[in-house]
Design a protein around this motif. Structure first.
Motif, PDB file in Angstrom:
ATOM      1  N   ASP A  44     -36.015  24.065   5.868  1.00 34.61           N
ATOM      2  CA  ASP A  44     -35.381  25.382   5.843  1.00 34.61           C
ATOM      3  C   ASP A  44     -33.865  25.263   5.969  1.00 34.61           C
ATOM      4  OD1 ASP A  44     -36.397  28.035   5.425  1.00 34.61           O
ATOM      5  OD2 ASP A  44     -35.466  28.571   7.332  1.00 34.61           O
ATOM      6  N   ALA A  45     -33.391  24.220   6.628  1.00 35.18           N
ATOM      7  CA  ALA A  45     -31.946  23.986   6.695  1.00 35.18           C
ATOM      8  C   ALA A  45     -31.388  23.688   5.309  1.00 35.18           C
ATOM      9  CB  ALA A  45     -31.643  22.828   7.642  1.00 35.18           C
ATOM     10  N   TYR A  78     -46.840  34.101  -6.396  1.00 35.68           N
ATOM     11  CA  TYR A  78     -45.977  34.536  -5.296  1.00 35.68           C
ATOM     12  C   TYR A  78     -44.755  35.285  -5.829  1.00 35.68           C
ATOM     13  CZ  TYR A  78     -42.900  34.504  -1.271  1.00 35.68           C
ATOM     14  OH  TYR A  78     -42.060  34.900  -0.268  1.00 35.68           O
ATOM     15  N   GLU A  79     -44.107  34.743  -6.854  1.00 35.51           N
ATOM     16  CA  GLU A  79     -42.906  35.387  -7.385  1.00 35.51           C
ATOM     17  C   GLU A  79     -43.253  36.709  -8.076  1.00 35.51           C
ATOM     18  OE1 GLU A  79     -40.679  32.603  -9.738  1.00 35.51           O
ATOM     19  OE2 GLU A  79     -39.916  31.561  -7.947  1.00 35.51           O
ATOM     20  N   GLU A  80     -44.391  36.772  -8.741  1.00 36.17           N
ATOM     21  CA  GLU A  80     -44.825  38.036  -9.341  1.00 36.17           C
ATOM     22  C   GLU A  80     -45.001  39.103  -8.266  1.00 36.17           C
ATOM     23  OE1 GLU A  80     -48.786  39.830 -11.583  1.00 36.17           O
ATOM     24  OE2 GLU A  80     -48.252  37.719 -11.908  1.00 36.17           O
ATOM     25  N   THR A  81     -45.547  38.695  -7.123  1.00 42.01           N
ATOM     26  CA  THR A  81     -45.745  39.625  -6.011  1.00 42.01           C
ATOM     27  C   THR A  81     -44.416  40.079  -5.430  1.00 42.01           C
ATOM     28  OG1 THR A  81     -47.850  38.563  -5.463  1.00 42.01           O
ATOM     29  CG2 THR A  81     -46.825  39.906  -3.748  1.00 42.01           C
ATOM     30  N   MET A  82     -43.481  39.156  -5.230  1.00 39.92           N
ATOM     31  CA  MET A  82     -42.171  39.521  -4.688  1.00 39.92           C
ATOM     32  C   MET A  82     -41.418  40.443  -5.639  1.00 39.92           C
ATOM     33  SD  MET A  82     -42.067  38.217  -1.675  1.00 39.92           S
ATOM     34  CE  MET A  82     -43.844  38.579  -1.679  1.00 39.92           C
ATOM     35  N   ASN A  83     -41.539  40.194  -6.934  1.00 38.74           N
ATOM     36  CA  ASN A  83     -40.898  41.070  -7.916  1.00 38.74           C
ATOM     37  C   ASN A  83     -41.505  42.474  -7.857  1.00 38.74           C
ATOM     38  OD1 ASN A  83     -39.307  38.940  -8.808  1.00 38.74           O
ATOM     39  ND2 ASN A  83     -40.639  38.436 -10.523  1.00 38.74           N
ATOM     40  N   ARG A  84     -42.817  42.529  -7.701  1.00 43.87           N
ATOM     41  CA  ARG A  84     -43.508  43.821  -7.704  1.00 43.87           C
ATOM     42  C   ARG A  84     -43.119  44.667  -6.501  1.00 43.87           C
ATOM     43  NH1 ARG A  84     -48.430  41.979  -7.833  1.00 43.87           N
ATOM     44  NH2 ARG A  84     -48.860  42.211  -5.605  1.00 43.87           N
ATOM     45  N   VAL A  85     -42.965  44.035  -5.333  1.00 43.32           N
ATOM     46  CA  VAL A  85     -42.629  44.796  -4.123  1.00 43.32           C
ATOM     47  C   VAL A  85     -41.122  44.899  -3.916  1.00 43.32           C
ATOM     48  CG1 VAL A  85     -44.808  44.130  -3.051  1.00 43.32           C
ATOM     49  CG2 VAL A  85     -42.745  42.772  -2.592  1.00 43.32           C
ATOM     50  N   PHE A 110     -38.164  31.621  -2.763  1.00 42.20           N
ATOM     51  CA  PHE A 110     -37.998  30.212  -2.424  1.00 42.20           C
ATOM     52  C   PHE A 110     -38.031  29.386  -3.707  1.00 42.20           C
ATOM     53  CE2 PHE A 110     -39.951  32.467   1.049  1.00 42.20           C
ATOM     54  CZ  PHE A 110     -39.303  32.004   2.180  1.00 42.20           C
ATOM     55  N   SER A 111     -37.268  28.313  -3.716  1.00 39.34           N
ATOM     56  CA  SER A 111     -37.183  27.474  -4.911  1.00 39.34           C
ATOM     57  C   SER A 111     -38.436  26.617  -5.060  1.00 39.34           C
ATOM     58  CB  SER A 111     -35.958  26.561  -4.820  1.00 39.34           C
ATOM     59  OG  SER A 111     -36.131  25.614  -3.778  1.00 39.34           O
ATOM     60  N   PHE A 142     -41.123  24.489  -2.180  1.00 36.35           N
ATOM     61  CA  PHE A 142     -42.576  24.359  -2.120  1.00 36.35           C
ATOM     62  C   PHE A 142     -43.021  22.909  -2.312  1.00 36.35           C
ATOM     63  CE2 PHE A 142     -42.231  28.923  -3.321  1.00 36.35           C
ATOM     64  CZ  PHE A 142     -42.904  29.445  -2.231  1.00 36.35           C
ATOM     65  N   THR A 143     -42.307  22.184  -3.158  1.00 39.38           N
ATOM     66  CA  THR A 143     -42.635  20.772  -3.356  1.00 39.38           C
ATOM     67  C   THR A 143     -42.471  20.001  -2.049  1.00 39.38           C
ATOM     68  OG1 THR A 143     -41.941  20.858  -5.672  1.00 39.38           O
ATOM     69  CG2 THR A 143     -42.078  18.693  -4.659  1.00 39.38           C
ATOM     70  N   THR A 144     -41.377  20.262  -1.348  1.00 34.75           N
ATOM     71  CA  THR A 144     -41.139  19.583  -0.069  1.00 34.75           C
ATOM     72  C   THR A 144     -42.141  20.046   0.982  1.00 34.75           C
ATOM     73  OG1 THR A 144     -38.780  19.493  -0.629  1.00 34.75           O
ATOM     74  CG2 THR A 144     -39.381  19.018   1.642  1.00 34.75           C
ATOM     75  N   LEU A 145     -42.489  21.327   0.957  1.00 33.11           N
ATOM     76  CA  LEU A 145     -43.463  21.866   1.903  1.00 33.11           C
ATOM     77  C   LEU A 145     -44.812  21.160   1.758  1.00 33.11           C
ATOM     78  CD1 LEU A 145     -43.571  24.159   4.035  1.00 33.11           C
ATOM     79  CD2 LEU A 145     -44.529  25.623   2.263  1.00 33.11           C
TER      80      LEU A 145
END
Length: 353
Positions: A34-35, A194-201, A209-210, A214-217
């Motif tokens: 997150d940093a 996830y991005e479709e959901t964030m766009n919708r709301v 998030f890039s 998610f790759t690092t997560l």
């Protein structure tokens, strides 16, 4: 008391967590991730006296964006999620240690040029801090919801709102199925949903998030699980879940717009609470509303359980003269009065828009 400031590579960070119940949000790899996302510096302060332990991870950021003259001043914030402050059971049981540790924590920050601190406490792991640490810096910010996994399946179902029960049954009649899948092979599908959901709301930028994030997560390994609902072979909704020390935490998720009418997320949470219970966990924590509000999101989550937790944030002015100076500079920049900024619910007020 022994007081140490740790970077994420310091062996004492993981060694300390091995002694304390903790969430994924406390792990050095998560705080470092997150940093990187927020362009801040990951740190933690460890205060210890024998078996009495106080541990606080945070992100340090420069106040140079407020004014050039503030280049040597920092503030601290929590990583995304519920990292909070951890204390050992021996520390909490001690009559004096918690209050003294908090005082040392703030004094250490002030000595390092920090003027304010904003930390989100963990609703479960930090539950009894308000009894031990009396301060105006602790602010009740809302309620969160968790499912008590020590109940049997019948009791868990009985504490579910009838409307949610009907929706879950409907999803099963429609043939929707839930799976827990490896994250990496389905990373792109998850990001799209996830991005479709964030766009919708119409979510704020901070909820995006890039792909690198998610790759690092995914490198957190068996502490990260991907729960999905499928219609035949198509993933129609998905959510990431963290698992640590008996707490399973719903992290980020969403649903494809064309499947909203079926409400597959209800089925996903129902399945994941039984999955988490079968693995021996005590809680499935699904969080609260946006910013701690009792909004539609909170109403939805509250239908899965009657168990609630108080969510507190710590908002401390560590260096009042420096804080006031930054507040003046910010007010001038926005052509507003200091009083207007102070009336904002945003903390620190010198970062209010």
């Amino acid at each position: 008391m022994n007081i140490v400031t740790l970077d994420v590579n310091h062996p004492a960070w993981l060694a300390t967590l091995e002694q304390l119940p903790h969430d994924v949000y406390h792990l050095p790899d998560y705080v470092a991730l997150d940093a990187q996302r927020t362009e801040t510096t990951p740190e933690a302060i460890l205060i210890q006296s024998a078996d009495k332990i106080f541990f606080a991870p945070y992100l340090r950021r420069s106040c140079g964006d407020i004014a050039e003259s503030a280049g040597t001043t920092d503030d601290i914030i929590s990583p995304y999620g519920y990292p909070g402050i951890l204390m050992s059971s021996q520390a909490i049981a001690d009559a004096e240690f918690p209050q003294l540790a908090f005082q040392q924590f703030f004094q250490t920050l002030q000595g390092q040029g920090v003027c304010s601190a904003f930390l989100r406490l963990h609703p479960i792991l930090s539950a009894n801090f308000t009894e031990k640490f009396q301060s105006e810096a602790l602010l009740a910010t809302g309620k969160t919801v968790s499912i008590d996994l020590t109940l049997d399946e019948g009791q868990i179902w009985a504490k579910t709102r009838r409307g949610h029960q009907s929706t879950i049954n409907k999803c099963m009649r429609l043939g929707l199925e839930v799976e827990v899948l490896p994250f990496v092979p389905h990373l792109d599908e998850f990001i799209d949903i996830y991005e479709e959901t964030m766009n919708r709301v119409k979510a704020q930028d901070s909820y995006y998030f890039s792909r690198e994030y998610f790759t690092t997560l995914s490198k957190l390994g068996d502490k990260v699980h991907l729960g999905v609902v499928k219609q035949e072979a198509e993933i129609v909704c998905a959510c990431l879940f963290f698992e640590s020390c008996g707490v399973v935490q719903a992290h980020l998720g969403g649903t494809k717009t064309e499947f909203l009418k079926q409400s597959p997320f209800n089925l996903l949470l129902h399945h994941m609470r039984l999955w988490a219970k079968a693995r021996g966990n005590q809680y499935l924590h699904i969080g609260g509303g946006v910013g701690g509000k009792k909004d539609n999101l909170y109403t939805f989550k509250s239908g899965f359980s009657k168990q609630r937790h108080d969510f507190y944030t710590l908002r401390s002015i560590v260096d009042p003269p420096r804080y006031d100076e930054l507040l003046q500079l910010r007010a001038q920049k926005l052509d507003k009065s200091v009083a207007e900024l102070e009336q904002s619910s945003f903390f620190p007020a010198y970062r209010a828009n």
